[in-house]
Design a protein around this motif. Structure first.
Motif, PDB file in Angstrom:
ATOM      1  N   SER A  57     -12.604  26.701 -24.704  1.00  0.00           N
ATOM      2  CA  SER A  57     -11.247  27.510 -24.866  1.00  0.00           C
ATOM      3  C   SER A  57     -11.090  27.674 -26.346  1.00  0.00           C
ATOM      4  O   SER A  57     -10.606  28.863 -27.122  1.00  0.00           O
ATOM      5  N   SER A  58     -11.198  26.480 -27.321  1.00  0.00           N
ATOM      6  CA  SER A  58     -10.931  26.331 -28.671  1.00  0.00           C
ATOM      7  C   SER A  58     -11.906  27.424 -29.460  1.00  0.00           C
ATOM      8  O   SER A  58     -11.620  27.868 -30.100  1.00  0.00           O
ATOM      9  N   LYS A  59     -13.051  27.223 -28.898  1.00  0.00           N
ATOM     10  CA  LYS A  59     -14.227  28.074 -29.695  1.00  0.00           C
ATOM     11  C   LYS A  59     -14.004  29.455 -29.349  1.00  0.00           C
ATOM     12  O   LYS A  59     -14.275  30.514 -30.343  1.00  0.00           O
ATOM     13  N   ALA A  60     -13.554  29.726 -28.502  1.00  0.00           N
ATOM     14  CA  ALA A  60     -12.964  31.234 -27.994  1.00  0.00           C
ATOM     15  C   ALA A  60     -11.785  31.935 -28.359  1.00  0.00           C
ATOM     16  O   ALA A  60     -11.484  32.926 -28.510  1.00  0.00           O
ATOM     17  N   GLY A  61     -11.059  30.847 -29.009  1.00  0.00           N
ATOM     18  CA  GLY A  61      -9.827  31.519 -29.879  1.00  0.00           C
ATOM     19  C   GLY A  61      -8.321  30.901 -29.450  1.00  0.00           C
ATOM     20  O   GLY A  61      -7.580  31.243 -29.797  1.00  0.00           O
ATOM     21  N   GLU A  65      -1.228  25.430 -29.296  1.00  0.00           N
ATOM     22  CA  GLU A  65      -0.293  25.491 -28.098  1.00  0.00           C
ATOM     23  C   GLU A  65      -0.847  25.485 -26.694  1.00  0.00           C
ATOM     24  O   GLU A  65      -0.543  24.869 -25.810  1.00  0.00           O
ATOM     25  N   GLN A  66      -1.907  26.498 -26.494  1.00  0.00           N
ATOM     26  CA  GLN A  66      -2.659  26.417 -25.264  1.00  0.00           C
ATOM     27  C   GLN A  66      -3.236  25.480 -24.915  1.00  0.00           C
ATOM     28  O   GLN A  66      -3.212  24.903 -23.735  1.00  0.00           O
ATOM     29  N   LEU A  67      -3.724  24.749 -26.106  1.00  0.00           N
ATOM     30  CA  LEU A  67      -4.647  23.471 -25.836  1.00  0.00           C
ATOM     31  C   LEU A  67      -3.939  22.599 -25.461  1.00  0.00           C
ATOM     32  O   LEU A  67      -4.109  21.687 -24.491  1.00  0.00           O
ATOM     33  N   GLU A  68      -2.747  22.459 -26.120  1.00  0.00           N
ATOM     34  CA  GLU A  68      -1.873  21.376 -25.580  1.00  0.00           C
ATOM     35  C   GLU A  68      -1.180  21.605 -24.305  1.00  0.00           C
ATOM     36  O   GLU A  68      -1.096  20.476 -23.599  1.00  0.00           O
ATOM     37  N   SER A  69      -0.940  22.846 -24.014  1.00  0.00           N
ATOM     38  CA  SER A  69      -0.426  22.999 -22.773  1.00  0.00           C
ATOM     39  C   SER A  69      -1.259  22.572 -21.477  1.00  0.00           C
ATOM     40  O   SER A  69      -1.301  22.072 -20.556  1.00  0.00           O
TER      41      SER A  69
END
Length: 82
Positions: A57-61, A65-69
């Motif tokens: 997901s990180s590599k996809a942008g 905040e989304q990653l923390e969630s």
């Protein structure tokens, strides 16, 4: 040969990370923070899969905040139900 070395390092890193997850989950279980019926192996697999998904997901942008969630949601799923 570099690919073999990179793969070996990656595998060793994953083993250490999984061991750390298991150690921390065991401690949380002993302290009553996790559901008493939780299977530690399955919980470790869940966290490893979640982390892999977060990397993708990180590599996809995905935003921080989304990653923390995602991380909060994953940890909440393991908590003891009151």
């Amino acid at each position: 040969q570099e690919d073999v070395q990179v793969n070996q390092l990656s595998q060793q890193s994953a083993i250490r990370l999984r061991d750390a997850f298991e150690q921390n989950l065991r401690q949380a279980l002993e302290q009553g923070e996790l559901d008493a019926n939780i299977d530690l192996g399955e919980a470790c697999d869940f966290l490893m899969a979640t982390l892999t998904g977060m990397k993708v997901s990180s590599k996809a942008g995905a935003t921080v905040e989304q990653l923390e969630s995602i991380a909060v949601f994953a940890l909440r799923a393991l908590r003891r139900r009151l």
